[in-house]
Design an enzyme around this catalytic site. Structure first.
Site, PDB file in Angstrom:
ATOM      1  N   THR A  93       6.589   5.804 -28.368  1.00  0.00           N
ATOM      2  CA  THR A  93       7.646   6.584 -29.018  1.00  0.00           C
ATOM      3  C   THR A  93       8.877   6.576 -28.121  1.00  0.00           C
ATOM      4  O   THR A  93       8.820   7.047 -26.984  1.00  0.00           O
ATOM      5  CB  THR A  93       7.164   8.031 -29.268  1.00  0.00           C
ATOM      6  OG1 THR A  93       6.048   8.002 -30.178  1.00  0.00           O
ATOM      7  CG2 THR A  93       8.277   8.888 -29.852  1.00  0.00           C
ATOM      8  N   PHE A  94       9.959   6.003 -28.642  1.00  0.00           N
ATOM      9  CA  PHE A  94      11.206   5.886 -27.872  1.00  0.00           C
ATOM     10  C   PHE A  94      12.193   6.956 -28.343  1.00  0.00           C
ATOM     11  O   PHE A  94      12.321   7.196 -29.546  1.00  0.00           O
ATOM     12  CB  PHE A  94      11.878   4.543 -28.119  1.00  0.00           C
ATOM     13  CG  PHE A  94      11.172   3.347 -27.586  1.00  0.00           C
ATOM     14  CD1 PHE A  94       9.991   3.443 -26.863  1.00  0.00           C
ATOM     15  CD2 PHE A  94      11.703   2.067 -27.817  1.00  0.00           C
ATOM     16  CE1 PHE A  94       9.356   2.306 -26.376  1.00  0.00           C
ATOM     17  CE2 PHE A  94      11.074   0.938 -27.331  1.00  0.00           C
ATOM     18  CZ  PHE A  94       9.901   1.042 -26.608  1.00  0.00           C
ATOM     19  N   MET A 129       4.879   3.850 -33.695  1.00  0.00           N
ATOM     20  CA  MET A 129       5.917   3.420 -32.748  1.00  0.00           C
ATOM     21  C   MET A 129       7.309   3.852 -33.195  1.00  0.00           C
ATOM     22  O   MET A 129       8.144   3.026 -33.503  1.00  0.00           O
ATOM     23  CB  MET A 129       5.866   1.916 -32.544  1.00  0.00           C
ATOM     24  CG  MET A 129       5.940   1.084 -33.789  1.00  0.00           C
ATOM     25  SD  MET A 129       4.739  -0.246 -33.689  1.00  0.00           S
ATOM     26  CE  MET A 129       3.243   0.635 -34.115  1.00  0.00           C
ATOM     27  N   PRO A 130       7.553   5.141 -33.207  1.00  0.00           N
ATOM     28  CA  PRO A 130       8.855   5.612 -33.718  1.00  0.00           C
ATOM     29  C   PRO A 130       9.992   5.338 -32.724  1.00  0.00           C
ATOM     30  O   PRO A 130       9.767   5.218 -31.519  1.00  0.00           O
ATOM     31  CB  PRO A 130       8.660   7.123 -33.876  1.00  0.00           C
ATOM     32  CG  PRO A 130       7.203   7.369 -33.710  1.00  0.00           C
ATOM     33  CD  PRO A 130       6.671   6.250 -32.882  1.00  0.00           C
ATOM     34  N   TYR A 131      11.173   5.272 -33.300  1.00  0.00           N
ATOM     35  CA  TYR A 131      12.395   5.148 -32.504  1.00  0.00           C
ATOM     36  C   TYR A 131      13.337   6.249 -32.983  1.00  0.00           C
ATOM     37  O   TYR A 131      13.666   6.323 -34.169  1.00  0.00           O
ATOM     38  CB  TYR A 131      13.034   3.775 -32.721  1.00  0.00           C
ATOM     39  CG  TYR A 131      14.408   3.658 -32.119  1.00  0.00           C
ATOM     40  CD1 TYR A 131      14.565   3.369 -30.772  1.00  0.00           C
ATOM     41  CD2 TYR A 131      15.542   3.868 -32.892  1.00  0.00           C
ATOM     42  CE1 TYR A 131      15.834   3.284 -30.216  1.00  0.00           C
ATOM     43  CE2 TYR A 131      16.813   3.781 -32.347  1.00  0.00           C
ATOM     44  CZ  TYR A 131      16.949   3.486 -31.004  1.00  0.00           C
ATOM     45  OH  TYR A 131      18.198   3.418 -30.457  1.00  0.00           O
TER      46      TYR A 131
END
Lengths: 68, 68, 68, 68, 68, 68
Positions: free
Chosen positions: C40-41, C1-3
């Site tokens: 992924t944001f 869950m990257p930002y």
């Protein structure tokens, strides 16, 4: 899909406290803005008290003064 | 002079992977926006899975459930 | 869950360019770290050239000097 | 009530240097914008040279090339 | 002295909702970590849906697909 | 190659003040850490007083109370 970044000083924050911050922040975004919790991210940064300044001084020094 | 901050969970990211993220992000800014790579910064933050929450829970817990 | 947060100067970035930055960054995280694109944001901040400084000067001034 | 985040590479920054960054940044905000130092926060992030990229490369590599 | 940054899409967030986010976040930090509310900052960033990407796409496009 | 992000409330900050913040911050990093000004970035974010909270309240409200 909110992203919340919580910056706090690194002073013995327990795992239970981290879980409470994550749960409470996510619930707030669900309650106030009807956001989907599955795409609500909460990232906690624990910052050394040497690296956090307020009122011209490091928090480390402020804590020492408060203990005297 | 772009600045890119990549926040990912701290789960055994190798040096080669970091290099690939830096190279790929820089190339993307050159290709899409014609930016100068010499003044394109990429900063990677690796965040403990205890400190990253999604869907009310710490990622640590989510990983454990996925492993069961 | 990257930002991922991309900060660039606000200089007529088109919608197609924004879409290309989002697509390319997401693909990079999928390729390099096998991340899930659904969590992924990518957030793009366009910053006024008055508010971005490098080498002691505002980018606004640097652009004017380059045009002369 | 300004919030200032200083990101620098993690290369033996001393406690005195951190204190100087905090004091100087706070004084700047007091002098330029008449802000209240008691509610001026300065947070320093020290980033591993493996995690900071510029010009396609990790700073670690750039430092090694400079030393040769 | 916590600092909390809430990034949300810019989709008609009302002043009452902003106040509720600020009050709720501050209360959470008081309740969980016994922080002083007078030095607890909450900063809300409203990001254009063109500038926020998830799953390879701009949120603008995701919203349009959902409306069809 | 430092990156400094200054977040302040959006309350009529002049161009001269922005230039002074950029110049002063860059000089500080040169003086304290011997950084290269050519790769020192300073980014100023001006945040609406509706979007900045302290002590449970929006700064907008705090300013109104101070004016009474």
């Amino acid at each position: 899909m909110p992203y919340v970044n919580i910056k706090i000083t690194d002073e013995n924050v327990s795992n239970e406290q981290k879980q409470a911050l994550i749960k409470g922040t996510t619930q707030l975004l669900v309650d106030v803005l009807n956001k989907n919790p599955k795409t609500t991210f909460v990232v906690i940064d624990e910052v050394s008290t040497d690296n956090w300044g307020v009122g011209y001084d490091q928090v480390t020094k402020i804590r020492h003064l408060a203990d005297e």
